[in-house]
Design a protein around this motif. Structure first.
Motif, PDB file in Angstrom:
ATOM      1  N   GLU A   1       0.024  -0.866 -15.792  1.00  0.00           N
ATOM      2  CA  GLU A   1       1.104  -1.817 -15.535  1.00  0.00           C
ATOM      3  C   GLU A   1       1.954  -2.030 -16.773  1.00  0.00           C
ATOM      4  O   GLU A   1       3.199  -2.061 -16.691  1.00  0.00           O
ATOM      5  N   GLU A   2       1.322  -2.153 -17.925  1.00  0.00           N
ATOM      6  CA  GLU A   2       2.074  -2.379 -19.159  1.00  0.00           C
ATOM      7  C   GLU A   2       2.959  -1.182 -19.482  1.00  0.00           C
ATOM      8  O   GLU A   2       4.100  -1.343 -19.944  1.00  0.00           O
ATOM      9  N   GLU A   3       2.459   0.023 -19.233  1.00  0.00           N
ATOM     10  CA  GLU A   3       3.257   1.220 -19.486  1.00  0.00           C
ATOM     11  C   GLU A   3       4.451   1.299 -18.540  1.00  0.00           C
ATOM     12  O   GLU A   3       5.553   1.701 -18.938  1.00  0.00           O
ATOM     13  N   MET A   4       4.250   0.902 -17.285  1.00  0.00           N
ATOM     14  CA  MET A   4       5.365   0.918 -16.334  1.00  0.00           C
ATOM     15  C   MET A   4       6.444  -0.074 -16.742  1.00  0.00           C
ATOM     16  O   MET A   4       7.647   0.218 -16.638  1.00  0.00           O
ATOM     17  N   TYR A   5       6.040  -1.240 -17.228  1.00  0.00           N
ATOM     18  CA  TYR A   5       7.038  -2.220 -17.662  1.00  0.00           C
ATOM     19  C   TYR A   5       7.741  -1.774 -18.941  1.00  0.00           C
ATOM     20  O   TYR A   5       8.904  -2.114 -19.175  1.00  0.00           O
ATOM     21  N   THR A   6       7.055  -1.000 -19.755  1.00  0.00           N
ATOM     22  CA  THR A   6       7.709  -0.424 -20.934  1.00  0.00           C
ATOM     23  C   THR A   6       8.810   0.535 -20.499  1.00  0.00           C
ATOM     24  O   THR A   6       9.926   0.522 -21.054  1.00  0.00           O
ATOM     25  N   LEU A   7       8.521   1.355 -19.483  1.00  0.00           N
ATOM     26  CA  LEU A   7       9.536   2.278 -18.965  1.00  0.00           C
ATOM     27  C   LEU A   7      10.700   1.516 -18.329  1.00  0.00           C
ATOM     28  O   LEU A   7      11.864   1.888 -18.496  1.00  0.00           O
ATOM     29  N   MET A   8      10.388   0.455 -17.598  1.00  0.00           N
ATOM     30  CA  MET A   8      11.447  -0.365 -16.992  1.00  0.00           C
ATOM     31  C   MET A   8      12.364  -0.941 -18.069  1.00  0.00           C
ATOM     32  O   MET A   8      13.596  -0.892 -17.943  1.00  0.00           O
ATOM     33  N   GLU A   9      11.769  -1.484 -19.129  1.00  0.00           N
ATOM     34  CA  GLU A   9      12.577  -2.087 -20.184  1.00  0.00           C
ATOM     35  C   GLU A   9      13.465  -1.056 -20.864  1.00  0.00           C
ATOM     36  O   GLU A   9      14.632  -1.333 -21.181  1.00  0.00           O
ATOM     37  N   LYS A  10      12.947   0.147 -21.054  1.00  0.00           N
ATOM     38  CA  LYS A  10      13.763   1.202 -21.658  1.00  0.00           C
ATOM     39  C   LYS A  10      14.959   1.541 -20.769  1.00  0.00           C
ATOM     40  O   LYS A  10      16.082   1.747 -21.261  1.00  0.00           O
TER      41      LYS A  10
ATOM     42  N   GLY B   1       0.816  -1.212   0.000  1.00  0.00           N
ATOM     43  CA  GLY B   1       0.000   0.000   0.000  1.00  0.00           C
ATOM     44  C   GLY B   1       0.849   1.262   0.000  1.00  0.00           C
ATOM     45  O   GLY B   1       0.539   2.234  -0.707  1.00  0.00           O
ATOM     46  N   ILE B   2       1.937   1.253   0.776  1.00  0.00           N
ATOM     47  CA  ILE B   2       2.824   2.414   0.830  1.00  0.00           C
ATOM     48  C   ILE B   2       3.477   2.657  -0.532  1.00  0.00           C
ATOM     49  O   ILE B   2       3.551   3.796  -1.018  1.00  0.00           O
ATOM     50  N   VAL B   3       3.958   1.569  -1.155  1.00  0.00           N
ATOM     51  CA  VAL B   3       4.622   1.689  -2.455  1.00  0.00           C
ATOM     52  C   VAL B   3       3.663   2.242  -3.503  1.00  0.00           C
ATOM     53  O   VAL B   3       4.012   3.149  -4.269  1.00  0.00           O
ATOM     54  N   LYS B   4       2.444   1.723  -3.538  1.00  0.00           N
ATOM     55  CA  LYS B   4       1.475   2.197  -4.534  1.00  0.00           C
ATOM     56  C   LYS B   4       1.134   3.672  -4.315  1.00  0.00           C
ATOM     57  O   LYS B   4       1.024   4.436  -5.273  1.00  0.00           O
ATOM     58  N   ARG B   5       0.998   4.060  -3.043  1.00  0.00           N
ATOM     59  CA  ARG B   5       0.691   5.462  -2.745  1.00  0.00           C
ATOM     60  C   ARG B   5       1.843   6.391  -3.148  1.00  0.00           C
ATOM     61  O   ARG B   5       1.627   7.454  -3.744  1.00  0.00           O
ATOM     62  N   GLU B   6       3.071   5.973  -2.820  1.00  0.00           N
ATOM     63  CA  GLU B   6       4.215   6.813  -3.149  1.00  0.00           C
ATOM     64  C   GLU B   6       4.463   6.857  -4.656  1.00  0.00           C
ATOM     65  O   GLU B   6       4.895   7.878  -5.192  1.00  0.00           O
ATOM     66  N   MET B   7       4.210   5.747  -5.345  1.00  0.00           N
ATOM     67  CA  MET B   7       4.350   5.748  -6.801  1.00  0.00           C
ATOM     68  C   MET B   7       3.336   6.675  -7.457  1.00  0.00           C
ATOM     69  O   MET B   7       3.647   7.360  -8.441  1.00  0.00           O
ATOM     70  N   TYR B   8       2.140   6.739  -6.892  1.00  0.00           N
ATOM     71  CA  TYR B   8       1.128   7.641  -7.433  1.00  0.00           C
ATOM     72  C   TYR B   8       1.557   9.087  -7.227  1.00  0.00           C
ATOM     73  O   TYR B   8       1.406   9.934  -8.120  1.00  0.00           O
ATOM     74  N   GLY B   9       2.103   9.385  -6.049  1.00  0.00           N
ATOM     75  CA  GLY B   9       2.590  10.737  -5.785  1.00  0.00           C
ATOM     76  C   GLY B   9       3.760  11.107  -6.666  1.00  0.00           C
ATOM     77  O   GLY B   9       3.889  12.256  -7.109  1.00  0.00           O
ATOM     78  N   HIS B  10       4.632  10.138  -6.943  1.00  0.00           N
ATOM     79  CA  HIS B  10       5.767  10.371  -7.839  1.00  0.00           C
ATOM     80  C   HIS B  10       5.287  10.667  -9.248  1.00  0.00           C
ATOM     81  O   HIS B  10       5.864  11.492  -9.963  1.00  0.00           O
ATOM     82  N   GLY B  11       4.204   9.996  -9.648  1.00  0.00           N
ATOM     83  CA  GLY B  11       3.659  10.176 -10.991  1.00  0.00           C
ATOM     84  C   GLY B  11       3.726   8.923 -11.826  1.00  0.00           C
ATOM     85  O   GLY B  11       2.853   8.671 -12.664  1.00  0.00           O
ATOM     86  N   ILE B  12       4.728   8.105 -11.606  1.00  0.00           N
ATOM     87  CA  ILE B  12       4.886   6.912 -12.427  1.00  0.00           C
ATOM     88  C   ILE B  12       3.795   5.888 -12.128  1.00  0.00           C
ATOM     89  O   ILE B  12       3.424   5.081 -12.978  1.00  0.00           O
ATOM     90  N   GLY B  13       3.233   5.950 -10.922  1.00  0.00           N
ATOM     91  CA  GLY B  13       2.170   5.035 -10.547  1.00  0.00           C
ATOM     92  C   GLY B  13       0.842   5.344 -11.187  1.00  0.00           C
ATOM     93  O   GLY B  13      -0.125   4.586 -11.011  1.00  0.00           O
ATOM     94  N   ARG B  14       0.750   6.406 -11.938  1.00  0.00           N
ATOM     95  CA  ARG B  14      -0.488   6.760 -12.624  1.00  0.00           C
ATOM     96  C   ARG B  14      -0.590   6.086 -13.990  1.00  0.00           C
ATOM     97  O   ARG B  14      -1.630   6.171 -14.644  1.00  0.00           O
ATOM     98  N   PHE B  15       0.495   5.456 -14.409  1.00  0.00           N
ATOM     99  CA  PHE B  15       0.478   4.723 -15.672  1.00  0.00           C
ATOM    100  C   PHE B  15      -0.061   3.308 -15.448  1.00  0.00           C
ATOM    101  O   PHE B  15      -0.105   2.816 -14.325  1.00  0.00           O
TER     102      PHE B  15
END
Length: 283
Positions: free
Chosen positions: A132-141, A116-130
């Motif tokens: 799952e597939e978009e996040m993995y695309t960013l990870m692969e890049k 829950g903490i990770v999801k909340r902080e990721m949303y605040g960071h901005g990357i958590g608003r994407f």
């Protein structure tokens, strides 16, 4: 940060589970002075102990090193955190070490609170608003960027370890050893094999006592005969580096005495040739 302490002659350190006064981790206390945050810790130790792993880098290389460090810490980190604590939570729960009659329940509570903490902080960071597939695309890049930057070199910035390696290894090690069956593990042990070789090289050099019971690799002693050497499906990446020595015209001018079937050196990944020659003279 832990790799930095391994490489540099820093004071003995331990972790008692407490956070810094700012609620951050990692942090250190040195001569009653508390310092938190990896970058500030390294700056502090460089000043106090005269330890500088970047002294061999020029201004341009230092700038590249810092840019890569920030990409890993501020971007790649969050995609790994998602994979570790959201998508792969069940496997992560198995790796948490708690003991006692209610250990399973406590691990479940701890892991789901962290999720829950990770999801909340990721949303605040901005990357958590994407998605799952978009996040993995960013990870692969990010991983492909690191693989391209590393190339055939021993370390990110060349033949010598520097502070950026502490950051990069600390994150890639998660994909190598703590995310079984996930996309980053398949990528690092598949298409981006030079990153796996890099991780194994660092593990073998700076953590000789670090060994997993379920390792896919098989380590050999330098005294092993060629006929007795066997390899598992995932080869011992620590032995391999595709770096050769070239003269100014680009012609190959040297090669280590022992090579694998591709002609790649078995020794230049983490054993200096001076040390190798000394070893040969003692035989």
């Amino acid at each position: 940060y832990v790799l930095y302490l391994r490489v540099s002659p820093s004071p003995t350190n331990y972790f008692d589970g407490k956070l810094s006064p700012q609620g951050k981790m990692p942090w250190i206390e040195y001569n009653h002075k508390k310092v938190s945050g990896t970058e500030f810790i390294i700056d502090f130790l460089e000043e106090k102990l005269g330890v500088n792993l970047n002294k061999h880098l020029g201004p341009h290389e230092r700038a590249v090193s810092r840019a890569v460090t920030k990409m890993v810490e501020e971007h790649f980190y969050w995609t790994l955190a998602y994979c570790q604590w959201v998508e792969n939570l069940h496997e992560t729960q198995k790796m948490v070490s708690l003991f006692g009659p209610f250990s399973d329940l406590l691990k479940w509570i701890l892991c789901h609170l962290t999720k829950g903490i990770v999801k909340r902080e990721m949303y605040g960071h901005g990357i958590g608003r994407f998605s799952e597939e978009e996040m993995y695309t960013l990870m692969e890049k990010d991983m492909r960027t690191l693989a391209g930057l590393l190339g055939d070199k021993k370390y990110i910035m060349g033949p010598n370890v520097s502070t950026v390696d502490a950051t990069v290894f600390g994150h890639l090690a998660q994909a190598m050893w703590t995310l079984p069956g996930t996309r980053p593990e398949r990528l690092i042990k598949g298409e981006l094999i030079n990153l796996a070789m890099y991780c194994e090289r660092i593990r073998r050099k700076f953590w000789p006592e670090w060994h997993h019971d379920d390792d896919n690799t098989l380590y050999e002693s330098e005294e092993s005969s060629e006929a007795s050497k066997t390899y598992s499906p995932l080869q011992d990446f620590s032995f391999y580096s595709r770096t050769e020595t070239f003269d100014e015209e680009g012609n190959s001018i040297s090669q280590t005495p022992d090579t694998d079937y591709t002609g790649h050196s078995l020794f230049d990944s983490d054993v200096d040739m001076d040390e190798y020659r000394d070893h040969e003279q003692c035989k």
